[in-house]
Design a protein around this motif. Sequence first.
Motif, PDB file in Angstrom:
ATOM      1  N   ARG A 212     -13.988   1.823   4.059  1.00  0.00           N
ATOM      2  CA  ARG A 212     -14.354   3.170   3.617  1.00  0.00           C
ATOM      3  C   ARG A 212     -13.833   3.386   2.204  1.00  0.00           C
ATOM      4  N   ALA A 213     -14.158   4.526   1.646  1.00  0.00           N
ATOM      5  CA  ALA A 213     -13.692   4.831   0.301  1.00  0.00           C
ATOM      6  C   ALA A 213     -12.172   4.833   0.253  1.00  0.00           C
ATOM      7  N   VAL A 214     -11.630   4.313  -0.839  1.00  0.00           N
ATOM      8  CA  VAL A 214     -10.182   4.323  -1.069  1.00  0.00           C
ATOM      9  C   VAL A 214      -9.905   5.424  -2.087  1.00  0.00           C
ATOM     10  N   VAL A 215      -8.989   6.319  -1.743  1.00  0.00           N
ATOM     11  CA  VAL A 215      -8.734   7.493  -2.578  1.00  0.00           C
ATOM     12  C   VAL A 215      -7.269   7.527  -2.992  1.00  0.00           C
ATOM     13  N   GLY A 216      -7.031   7.847  -4.267  1.00  0.00           N
ATOM     14  CA  GLY A 216      -5.673   7.974  -4.775  1.00  0.00           C
ATOM     15  C   GLY A 216      -5.310   6.840  -5.712  1.00  0.00           C
ATOM     16  N   ALA A 217      -4.631   7.183  -6.817  1.00  0.00           N
ATOM     17  CA  ALA A 217      -4.321   6.199  -7.847  1.00  0.00           C
ATOM     18  C   ALA A 217      -3.482   5.042  -7.320  1.00  0.00           C
ATOM     19  N   GLU A 218      -2.452   5.335  -6.534  1.00  0.00           N
ATOM     20  CA  GLU A 218      -1.575   4.274  -6.051  1.00  0.00           C
ATOM     21  C   GLU A 218      -2.319   3.313  -5.138  1.00  0.00           C
ATOM     22  N   LYS A 219      -3.105   3.860  -4.197  1.00  0.00           N
ATOM     23  CA  LYS A 219      -3.827   3.009  -3.248  1.00  0.00           C
ATOM     24  C   LYS A 219      -4.859   2.141  -3.966  1.00  0.00           C
ATOM     25  N   VAL A 220      -5.612   2.746  -4.871  1.00  0.00           N
ATOM     26  CA  VAL A 220      -6.651   1.989  -5.583  1.00  0.00           C
ATOM     27  C   VAL A 220      -6.014   0.912  -6.463  1.00  0.00           C
ATOM     28  N   ALA A 221      -4.943   1.259  -7.170  1.00  0.00           N
ATOM     29  CA  ALA A 221      -4.287   0.286  -8.052  1.00  0.00           C
ATOM     30  C   ALA A 221      -3.727  -0.878  -7.254  1.00  0.00           C
ATOM     31  N   ARG A 222      -3.097  -0.576  -6.126  1.00  0.00           N
ATOM     32  CA  ARG A 222      -2.515  -1.647  -5.305  1.00  0.00           C
ATOM     33  C   ARG A 222      -3.599  -2.559  -4.738  1.00  0.00           C
ATOM     34  N   LEU A 223      -4.699  -1.971  -4.296  1.00  0.00           N
ATOM     35  CA  LEU A 223      -5.778  -2.792  -3.740  1.00  0.00           C
ATOM     36  C   LEU A 223      -6.377  -3.690  -4.822  1.00  0.00           C
ATOM     37  N   LEU A 224      -6.719  -3.100  -5.961  1.00  0.00           N
ATOM     38  CA  LEU A 224      -7.306  -3.894  -7.036  1.00  0.00           C
ATOM     39  C   LEU A 224      -6.320  -4.940  -7.568  1.00  0.00           C
ATOM     40  N   GLY A 225      -5.072  -4.522  -7.754  1.00  0.00           N
ATOM     41  CA  GLY A 225      -4.074  -5.421  -8.307  1.00  0.00           C
ATOM     42  C   GLY A 225      -3.703  -6.560  -7.388  1.00  0.00           C
ATOM     43  N   SER A 226      -3.921  -6.368  -6.093  1.00  0.00           N
ATOM     44  CA  SER A 226      -3.585  -7.433  -5.138  1.00  0.00           C
ATOM     45  C   SER A 226      -4.763  -8.366  -4.872  1.00  0.00           C
ATOM     46  N   VAL A 227      -5.989  -7.845  -5.025  1.00  0.00           N
ATOM     47  CA  VAL A 227      -7.166  -8.640  -4.672  1.00  0.00           C
ATOM     48  C   VAL A 227      -7.606  -9.564  -5.804  1.00  0.00           C
ATOM     49  N   PHE A 228      -7.656  -9.054  -7.048  1.00  0.00           N
ATOM     50  CA  PHE A 228      -8.255  -9.885  -8.095  1.00  0.00           C
ATOM     51  C   PHE A 228      -7.480 -11.158  -8.408  1.00  0.00           C
ATOM     52  N   PRO A 229      -6.146 -11.163  -8.382  1.00  0.00           N
ATOM     53  CA  PRO A 229      -5.463 -12.443  -8.604  1.00  0.00           C
ATOM     54  C   PRO A 229      -5.897 -13.526  -7.626  1.00  0.00           C
ATOM     55  N   TRP A 230      -6.187 -13.132  -6.389  1.00  0.00           N
ATOM     56  CA  TRP A 230      -6.660 -14.114  -5.414  1.00  0.00           C
ATOM     57  C   TRP A 230      -8.096 -14.528  -5.725  1.00  0.00           C
ATOM     58  N   MET A 231      -8.879 -13.600  -6.241  1.00  0.00           N
ATOM     59  CA  MET A 231     -10.234 -13.967  -6.655  1.00  0.00           C
ATOM     60  C   MET A 231     -10.183 -14.985  -7.794  1.00  0.00           C
ATOM     61  N   ARG A 232      -9.253 -14.782  -8.721  1.00  0.00           N
ATOM     62  CA  ARG A 232      -9.086 -15.751  -9.807  1.00  0.00           C
ATOM     63  C   ARG A 232      -8.696 -17.114  -9.264  1.00  0.00           C
ATOM     64  N   GLN A 233      -7.885 -17.120  -8.211  1.00  0.00           N
ATOM     65  CA  GLN A 233      -7.443 -18.389  -7.618  1.00  0.00           C
ATOM     66  C   GLN A 233      -8.627 -19.242  -7.156  1.00  0.00           C
ATOM     67  N   VAL A 234      -9.701 -18.580  -6.714  1.00  0.00           N
ATOM     68  CA  VAL A 234     -10.857 -19.338  -6.216  1.00  0.00           C
ATOM     69  C   VAL A 234     -11.967 -19.411  -7.270  1.00  0.00           C
ATOM     70  N   GLY A 235     -11.614 -19.100  -8.524  1.00  0.00           N
ATOM     71  CA  GLY A 235     -12.542 -19.327  -9.630  1.00  0.00           C
ATOM     72  C   GLY A 235     -13.410 -18.162 -10.041  1.00  0.00           C
TER      73      GLY A 235
END
Length: 307
Positions: A212-235
């Motif tokens: 569902r939609a993610v609301v709030g600066a802290e939640k959105v930042a943590r989700l984005l900041g945790s997911v993209f490094p792993w995306m980079r890991q797989v190219g």
Amino acid sequence: MRKVEEFEELRPLLFSLAYRILGSVGEAEDAVQETWLRFDGAAVRPVSVKAYLSAAVTRVAIDVLRSARVRRERYVGPWFPEPLLDDPYQDPERAAELADSLSMAALLLLERLSPLERAVFVMREVFGFGYDEVAEAVERSPAACRQLLVRARRHMAAGRPRFAAARAEREELASRFFAALHEGDVDGLQELLAADVTMVGDGGGKAPQFARAVVGAEKVARLLGSVFPWMRQVGVVLTPQRINGHPGAVFRTADGKVLHTLVLDILDGRIRTVRGVLNPDKLGHLGPVADAWSVDREIRQARRRRS
């Protein structure tokens, strides 16, 4: 040959009209093709080719939109327009109207209108057609079109933000956002987000995404900041790109296939909305589309190996 040349000269206008009415690249291209077939088969040459073709593509788009609205009501999750990288039609005299109407936010506001209201608004307010031309296209009287436009303007005004950010401000903020995202900098991301920022994705049930939609600066930042490094890991790589006239990015796998897009809505110096188009059916016009489920599995496996 003259018909072909006249049609090709007007094709950018016809596509841009149809896209704003439909919010779909594929449906807009089909509407333009159907308009060509009608023009090619017409026995009598119209007085104004531009008026004839504009009316024809608008009528086709209205018919398509009426059937599409039923599908969109049954759509899995939120429905977003298909991302458009470049608007083929340019008119310096209407540059502001064209740019404003192309944004994801504006296209979603247009979804609130009836098909006739939407067509009248796009033709009159965005492209500046006269009321007689609009009336011919939607097969209503000029007086009825004026009333349709009044209602459409009211709906659009009610949903628009009061103060839009200047282009230079949007670009600078987006540059900082994608740099922070690339590095997985949660604090850097959070300081760019509005306190009530919303992140939402359009997967249509055909791609992995947050439930569902993610609301709030802290939640959105943590989700984005945790997911993209792993995306980079797989190219996976991101390429900043203007999408629907606003800052965004196209995400591609190591072999260059399109994974998804992100578009940012910016207001009052902060990012208010992050919209992701993940549905593979909406990405094919950008190039070969990646298997998002396969990428998701790679990320999960990489995480397990590191844990």
